[in-house]
Design a protein around this motif. Sequence first.
Motif, PDB file in Angstrom:
ATOM      1  N   TYR A 176       0.827  -1.212   0.000  1.00 36.46           N
ATOM      2  CA  TYR A 176       0.000   0.000   0.000  1.00 36.46           C
ATOM      3  C   TYR A 176       0.858   1.258   0.000  1.00 36.46           C
ATOM      4  N   PHE A 177       1.726   1.396   0.979  1.00 33.67           N
ATOM      5  CA  PHE A 177       2.471   2.646   1.121  1.00 33.67           C
ATOM      6  C   PHE A 177       3.490   2.854   0.002  1.00 33.67           C
ATOM      7  N   ASP A 178       4.108   1.778  -0.482  1.00 32.18           N
ATOM      8  CA  ASP A 178       5.057   1.966  -1.580  1.00 32.18           C
ATOM      9  C   ASP A 178       4.342   2.292  -2.888  1.00 32.18           C
ATOM     10  N   GLU A 226       3.372   5.945  -2.557  1.00 24.56           N
ATOM     11  CA  GLU A 226       4.550   6.802  -2.704  1.00 24.56           C
ATOM     12  C   GLU A 226       5.014   6.858  -4.159  1.00 24.56           C
ATOM     13  N   HIS A 228      -6.129   7.225   5.844  1.00 27.94           N
ATOM     14  CA  HIS A 228      -5.927   5.938   5.177  1.00 27.94           C
ATOM     15  C   HIS A 228      -7.065   4.976   5.505  1.00 27.94           C
ATOM     16  N   TYR A 241      -7.371   1.773   3.317  1.00 27.23           N
ATOM     17  CA  TYR A 241      -6.348   0.781   3.660  1.00 27.23           C
ATOM     18  C   TYR A 241      -6.703   0.060   4.958  1.00 27.23           C
ATOM     19  N   TYR A 277       8.449  -1.933   1.925  1.00 32.14           N
ATOM     20  CA  TYR A 277       8.364  -0.749   2.779  1.00 32.14           C
ATOM     21  C   TYR A 277       9.748  -0.311   3.264  1.00 32.14           C
ATOM     22  N   LEU A 327      10.933   2.980   1.695  1.00 33.37           N
ATOM     23  CA  LEU A 327      10.109   4.181   1.818  1.00 33.37           C
ATOM     24  C   LEU A 327      10.900   5.394   2.289  1.00 33.37           C
ATOM     25  N   SER A 332       6.670   8.697   4.567  1.00 30.37           N
ATOM     26  CA  SER A 332       5.785   7.530   4.565  1.00 30.37           C
ATOM     27  C   SER A 332       5.866   6.779   5.885  1.00 30.37           C
ATOM     28  N   GLU A 355       3.700   8.602   8.276  1.00 33.72           N
ATOM     29  CA  GLU A 355       2.278   8.304   8.079  1.00 33.72           C
ATOM     30  C   GLU A 355       1.921   6.953   8.675  1.00 33.72           C
ATOM     31  N   MET A 356       2.774   5.974   8.497  1.00 32.53           N
ATOM     32  CA  MET A 356       2.518   4.649   9.046  1.00 32.53           C
ATOM     33  C   MET A 356       2.433   4.702  10.568  1.00 32.53           C
TER      34      MET A 356
END
Length: 317
Positions: free
Chosen positions: A28-30, A33, A113, A116, A137, A140, A144, A147-148
């Motif tokens: 998700y995060f990658d 980004e 998010h 997600y 991840y 990242l 990011s 955010e996580m």
Amino acid sequence: TKAGTSWLQAELAAHPECHLRPLREIHYFDTLEARRVGRAGPVGQARARERERLRALRARLEGGWRRHDRGGERVPPPWQVARLARIYQRLYVLEQWHEMIEAALAARPGRGHGHYLAFLLDGRRDEPLVADVTPAYATLAPASFAEMARLAADVRFLMVLRDPVERLWSHCRMIAARALAAEGLRAEAEPERFAALARARLDRFLEAGAADEELWARSDYAGTLSRFRAGAPRAPLHLAVFEEMIAGRGMAGICRFLGIAPRRARIGRPVHAGVPLALDAARRHKARELLAEQYAFATEALGGRLPAAWAEATVEV
């Protein structure tokens, strides 16, 4: 990549206090980004192809039931029912994943998010731990990671370190095997080509070093930890050692860090194991020199302890 995360995901998924979606690596995060900086997301493309392949397979199975008699009734054989059920489940998760990614990308920045989190929590009962195991991840940016860390009141990070040279060589073998698979060939059936491709990929890295972004991004433990600490300096982080984890010795520490009951690890059960191929001494020496900073950084990060297995690694994963 190539640090036992598939094995770890399987172990956590089998734990009664953990909830993980049946999708290896959520990305998700990658993906988010990559879109934000204008890069293409190869994971999304690969999963779109898989979705179409499964849809076609489902159509063939549904359109061509092989039936046999059971008590006078014509029914599909059990193996066909079981296979179709697995396809339905995989398609359901893939459809959810695509919807979640597209909704998140369409949302305005700063809106959170929620898509997600809804995807992660789908199907959860009362398990206290919800996890996303995605090795990418590690690449990242600090923003990011920040955010996580803000996703929930209690977010914990786990990073698995493997002997840098062994991880690199395993990664090269994986790339070689995938290149052959793209031609419809199996690495085991083409040992000479497989060996040549793997060694050639490693040689390019040894020549280019950090300029080889594909391999360096996953080899740069120092860079990952530095970016993490810049983005989430107060977030809890546990560093696990791959060689200890898959031998079962490291799982107690992982469970303790995650706040779940200790559980006996199922050792000797490889997941997504790579094709074995020995690394010659000359290339190993060059790789060790190139990655010397990573060994030093890992030793410092582990409290001055260089894992014994890293001296003479023999694991092929």
